[in-house]
Design a protein around this motif. Sequence first.
Motif, mmCIF file in Angstrom:
data_model
loop_
_atom_site.group_PDB
_atom_site.id
_atom_site.type_symbol
_atom_site.label_atom_id
_atom_site.label_comp_id
_atom_site.label_asym_id
_atom_site.label_seq_id
_atom_site.Cartn_x
_atom_site.Cartn_y
_atom_site.Cartn_z
ATOM 1 N N PHE A 1 -4.584 1.883 8.736
ATOM 2 C CA PHE A 1 -5.132 0.995 7.717
ATOM 3 C C PHE A 1 -4.021 0.391 6.868
ATOM 4 O O PHE A 1 -4.002 -0.818 6.622
ATOM 5 C CB PHE A 1 -6.130 1.753 6.831
ATOM 6 C CG PHE A 1 -6.643 0.940 5.682
ATOM 7 C CD1 PHE A 1 -7.582 -0.051 5.887
ATOM 8 C CD2 PHE A 1 -6.174 1.165 4.396
ATOM 9 C CE1 PHE A 1 -8.049 -0.805 4.827
ATOM 10 C CE2 PHE A 1 -6.634 0.414 3.339
ATOM 11 C CZ PHE A 1 -7.581 -0.575 3.550
ATOM 12 N N LYS A 2 -3.075 1.232 6.424
ATOM 13 C CA LYS A 2 -1.958 0.728 5.636
ATOM 14 C C LYS A 2 -1.129 -0.276 6.428
ATOM 15 O O LYS A 2 -0.686 -1.292 5.884
ATOM 16 C CB LYS A 2 -1.069 1.886 5.187
ATOM 17 C CG LYS A 2 -1.625 2.691 4.055
ATOM 18 C CD LYS A 2 -0.735 3.860 3.688
ATOM 19 C CE LYS A 2 0.697 3.468 3.614
ATOM 20 N NZ LYS A 2 1.601 4.558 3.260
ATOM 21 N N ALA B 1 0.817 -1.216 0.000
ATOM 22 C CA ALA B 1 0.000 0.000 0.000
ATOM 23 C C ALA B 1 0.847 1.262 0.000
ATOM 24 O O ALA B 1 0.326 2.363 -0.113
ATOM 25 C CB ALA B 1 -0.933 0.002 1.206
ATOM 26 N N LEU C 1 -1.028 -8.954 4.783
ATOM 27 C CA LEU C 1 -0.396 -9.487 3.577
ATOM 28 C C LEU C 1 0.880 -10.269 3.901
ATOM 29 O O LEU C 1 1.111 -11.340 3.340
ATOM 30 C CB LEU C 1 -0.086 -8.352 2.596
ATOM 31 C CG LEU C 1 -1.277 -7.757 1.862
ATOM 32 C CD1 LEU C 1 -0.855 -6.540 1.055
ATOM 33 C CD2 LEU C 1 -1.924 -8.789 0.952
ATOM 34 N N VAL D 1 -3.154 -3.623 6.712
ATOM 35 C CA VAL D 1 -3.162 -4.321 5.423
ATOM 36 C C VAL D 1 -1.796 -4.940 5.149
ATOM 37 O O VAL D 1 -1.703 -6.100 4.727
ATOM 38 C CB VAL D 1 -3.584 -3.361 4.277
ATOM 39 C CG1 VAL D 1 -3.307 -3.969 2.917
ATOM 40 C CG2 VAL D 1 -5.050 -3.001 4.395
#
Length: 152
Positions: free
Chosen positions: A127-128, A82, A135, A131
């Motif tokens: 959020f980044k 991201a 991942l 995520v």
Amino acid sequence: MIEFLLSNANYFWGIITVQNIWKELGWGTIIFLAAIAGVDPSRYEAAVIDGASRFRQIWHITLPAIRPTIIILLILRLGNMADVGFEQILLMMNPLVMSTAEVFDTYAYTHGILQGQISIGVTVGMFKGVVGLVLVLSANYIVKRMGHEGIY
């Protein structure tokens, strides 16, 4: 010509992609050359004696030997999926490509810093991070299930 490319929203992500490839090429070359240097030269000699072409040597000796390096770098790069490079996007952004160039980081900057809504900037950063964590953990789990060594 360059003004047309920089002011056309259709070319923005292509230009950014080419810039990122150019930027990361040197470091990637160093890492993979170091991994290739660790391959035992007697394997190549044996392959030449067996009649293997250069392509077959790459496919059957080099790629399997550097597979752990490829896997580790892939997992680590997924954590930054991201993150597209705030500085690069901000410097390439102009009013003509603004709608195309908006990414998480620039959104957090314009709303969180410039407009004083700190909670939006923090939320985007969290959020980044979440995520990226998901991942990395998912990729590591998949790699381990495939029988390879992950990052932990």
